[in-house]
Design a protein around this motif. Structure first.
Motif, PDB file in Angstrom:
ATOM      1  N   PRO A   1       9.052  -0.496   2.592  1.00 21.29           N
ATOM      2  CA  PRO A   1       9.977  -0.454   3.734  1.00 21.29           C
ATOM      3  C   PRO A   1       9.488   0.413   4.885  1.00 21.29           C
ATOM      4  CG  PRO A   1      10.938   0.600   1.776  1.00 21.29           C
ATOM      5  CD  PRO A   1       9.695  -0.094   1.331  1.00 21.29           C
ATOM      6  N   VAL A   2       8.796   1.519   4.577  1.00 21.76           N
ATOM      7  CA  VAL A   2       8.319   2.398   5.655  1.00 21.76           C
ATOM      8  C   VAL A   2       7.159   1.734   6.405  1.00 21.76           C
ATOM      9  CG1 VAL A   2       7.227   4.611   6.167  1.00 21.76           C
ATOM     10  CG2 VAL A   2       9.098   4.502   4.511  1.00 21.76           C
ATOM     11  N   ALA A   3       6.227   1.148   5.660  1.00 20.14           N
ATOM     12  CA  ALA A   3       5.101   0.460   6.299  1.00 20.14           C
ATOM     13  C   ALA A   3       5.613  -0.704   7.148  1.00 20.14           C
ATOM     14  CB  ALA A   3       4.122  -0.035   5.238  1.00 20.14           C
ATOM     15  N   SER A   4       6.568  -1.471   6.620  1.00 21.38           N
ATOM     16  CA  SER A   4       7.111  -2.621   7.360  1.00 21.38           C
ATOM     17  C   SER A   4       7.793  -2.155   8.631  1.00 21.38           C
ATOM     18  CB  SER A   4       8.134  -3.390   6.526  1.00 21.38           C
ATOM     19  OG  SER A   4       7.604  -3.683   5.287  1.00 21.38           O
TER      20      SER A   4
ATOM     21  N   ALA B   1      -0.591   8.760   8.697  1.00 24.66           N
ATOM     22  CA  ALA B   1      -0.671   8.362   7.287  1.00 24.66           C
ATOM     23  C   ALA B   1       0.691   7.834   6.864  1.00 24.66           C
ATOM     24  CB  ALA B   1      -1.077   9.545   6.419  1.00 24.66           C
ATOM     25  N   PHE B   2       0.687   6.712   6.147  1.00 26.26           N
ATOM     26  CA  PHE B   2       1.962   6.084   5.779  1.00 26.26           C
ATOM     27  C   PHE B   2       1.874   5.496   4.370  1.00 26.26           C
ATOM     28  CE2 PHE B   2       0.604   1.654   6.269  1.00 26.26           C
ATOM     29  CZ  PHE B   2      -0.535   1.809   7.041  1.00 26.26           C
ATOM     30  N   PRO B   3       3.043   5.388   3.700  1.00 28.22           N
ATOM     31  CA  PRO B   3       3.037   4.836   2.342  1.00 28.22           C
ATOM     32  C   PRO B   3       2.957   3.315   2.352  1.00 28.22           C
ATOM     33  CG  PRO B   3       5.268   5.389   2.997  1.00 28.22           C
ATOM     34  CD  PRO B   3       4.388   5.798   4.137  1.00 28.22           C
TER      35      PRO B   3
ATOM     36  N   GLY C   1       7.075   8.593   2.077  1.00 36.28           N
ATOM     37  CA  GLY C   1       7.946   7.567   1.487  1.00 36.28           C
ATOM     38  C   GLY C   1       8.001   7.669  -0.019  1.00 36.28           C
ATOM     39  N   GLY C   2       7.643   8.831  -0.557  1.00 40.19           N
ATOM     40  CA  GLY C   2       7.677   9.004  -2.014  1.00 40.19           C
ATOM     41  C   GLY C   2       6.437   8.423  -2.681  1.00 40.19           C
ATOM     42  N   PRO C   3       6.381   8.512  -4.016  1.00 44.24           N
ATOM     43  CA  PRO C   3       5.228   7.990  -4.752  1.00 44.24           C
ATOM     44  C   PRO C   3       5.108   6.470  -4.621  1.00 44.24           C
ATOM     45  CG  PRO C   3       6.552   9.444  -6.136  1.00 44.24           C
ATOM     46  CD  PRO C   3       7.352   9.176  -4.895  1.00 44.24           C
TER      47      PRO C   3
END
Ligand code: TXA
Ligand code: MG
Length: 347
Positions: free
Chosen positions: A134-137, A38-40, A180-182
């Motif tokens: 940035p996290v998804a990228s 699971a990722f933001p 990655g926060g909200p």
């Protein structure tokens, strides 16, 4: 310096979140061996798996409890990867990809041979998007392939906008949750289909329809619900729904309804937009909660509020009808679907 090897996400309204290279690497390895991560994204959290691995993709359907004929969106790192996943890409589709990616826009296109039918629910089209987070990228770049990912919630329920929402609802069934926060936008991507040539809007979302129309210099046709219902779960009448039944009323009827339910012994919470409600104040046994008056701020808080109210144990959520203007279209759509399960709303 350590920080140079980390992705630092500044979310001004909540503080900073830091994810290390090792976290991204571990997530990419898990995806590579057919696990879920699971990722933001900028819209909501996604439940990802290797889009080219049918076994991994099946895990998504199992974890979500989602019918296998409801297609998934494939997330890619850049528009330049589009030809690997789709074919017969029109100039208009390229234009939208070029202007709005990375961003909250999903394009439905003819699928290429690379896309397993498990991803598309057996259809000959595929949904594609480049997320702007940035996290998804970083994950997409590190992994190298496409990541099939629906919103990381159980089928039909409210989408997660924090890692904690994912942990609360899916828990240990997910291989890893990247925090990655909200999410910055808070409602899902806008979906535009080019399956039949002309652009058709399947789902309003984080990208305004006018921005799409201005770019294409043409009107975007609205999908006929009957034709698309089966293909897009987000278009089902009852979707994005919390456990607590939701009703939507114009502000003039909101308090009348609230008092009616309170007299019947219901524990009611009222969500207002106008300044007639006061945040967190109980009056006559009714808890009222004032939501932001700006559409983008309301969208960002909507799902987190529904998750929170579910946990608070109210019998009924009464929400003020959102304004009928363009910037509220995605919110109105989600609120309407959240309130659709009429079997829950008696009296
Ligand atoms: O913002 C978003 O779009 C998030 C993040 C994680 O990217 N994803 C998301 O996925 O909302 P999901 O599966 O919860 O909703 C995607 C919608 C579903 O209603 C699905 O049926 C529709 O997209 N969809 C996907 N592929 C499609 C296709 N080939 N044809 C028609 N609809 C499609
Ligand atoms: Mg969803």
């Amino acid at each position: 310096m350590l920080i140079e090897h980390r992705i630092k996400i500044q979310a001004p309204y909540v503080g900073a979140y830091v994810i290390s290279d090792q976290d991204i690497q571990a997530a990419a390895v898990l995806l590579g061996v057919g696990e879920t991560v699971a990722f933001p994204t900028e819209t909501v959290y996604g439940l990802g798996a290797d889009a080219s691995n049918p076994f991994a993709v099946r895990k998504i359907f199992e974890i979500k409890g989602r019918p296998v004929d409801h297609p998934l969106i494939v997330h890619i790192a850049a528009a330049s990867q589009l030809p690997a996943w789709a074919q017969c890409i029109s100039d208009a589709a390229w234009q939208l990809a070029t202007v709005f990616w990375p961003g909250p826009l999903t394009l439905i296109l003819q699928r290429s041979g690379l896309v397993p039918s498990e991803v598309t629910g057996g259809q000959d089209t595929v949904g594609l998007r480049v997320p702007d987070h940035p996290v998804a990228s970083a994950l997409l770049r590190m992994f190298g392939g496409g990541i099939a990912a629906p919103s990381a919630n159980r089928f039909g329920q409210v989408s997660p906008t924090t890692a904690q929402h994912v942990r609360d609802k899916l828990g240990s069934r997910v291989g890893m949750v990247l925090d990655g926060g909200p999410c910055r936008i808070g409602v899902e991507s806008t979906i535009v289909s080019f399956a039949h040539g002309e652009p058709v809007l399947l789902r309003p979302g984080g990208l305004a329809i006018e921005a799409i129309e201005d770019t294409l210099n043409q009107k975007v046709i609205l999908a006929q619900p009957a034709a698309w219902k089966v293909r897009a779960s987000g278009m089902l009448d009852s979707h994005y729904a919390p456990e607590t039944p939701v009703e939507i009323h114009p502000v003039c009827a909101l308090w009348v309804r609230a008092h009616q339910l309170v007299k019947l012994g219901y524990n009611v919470v009222v969500l207002t937009i106008s300044n007639m409600g006061i945040r967190h104040v109980d009056c006559d046994g009714i808890t009222s909660f004032q939501m932001p008056r700006l559409a983008n701020e309301y969208a960002r808080e909507l799902y987190a509020t529904l998750h929170r109210l579910d946990r608070a144990g109210f019998d009924r959520i009464l929400a003020e009808t959102p304004p009928a203007t363009q910037e509220w279209v995605a919110i109105s759509d989600r609120m309407r679907r959240a309130s659709q399960d009429t079997s829950k709303v008696s009296p």
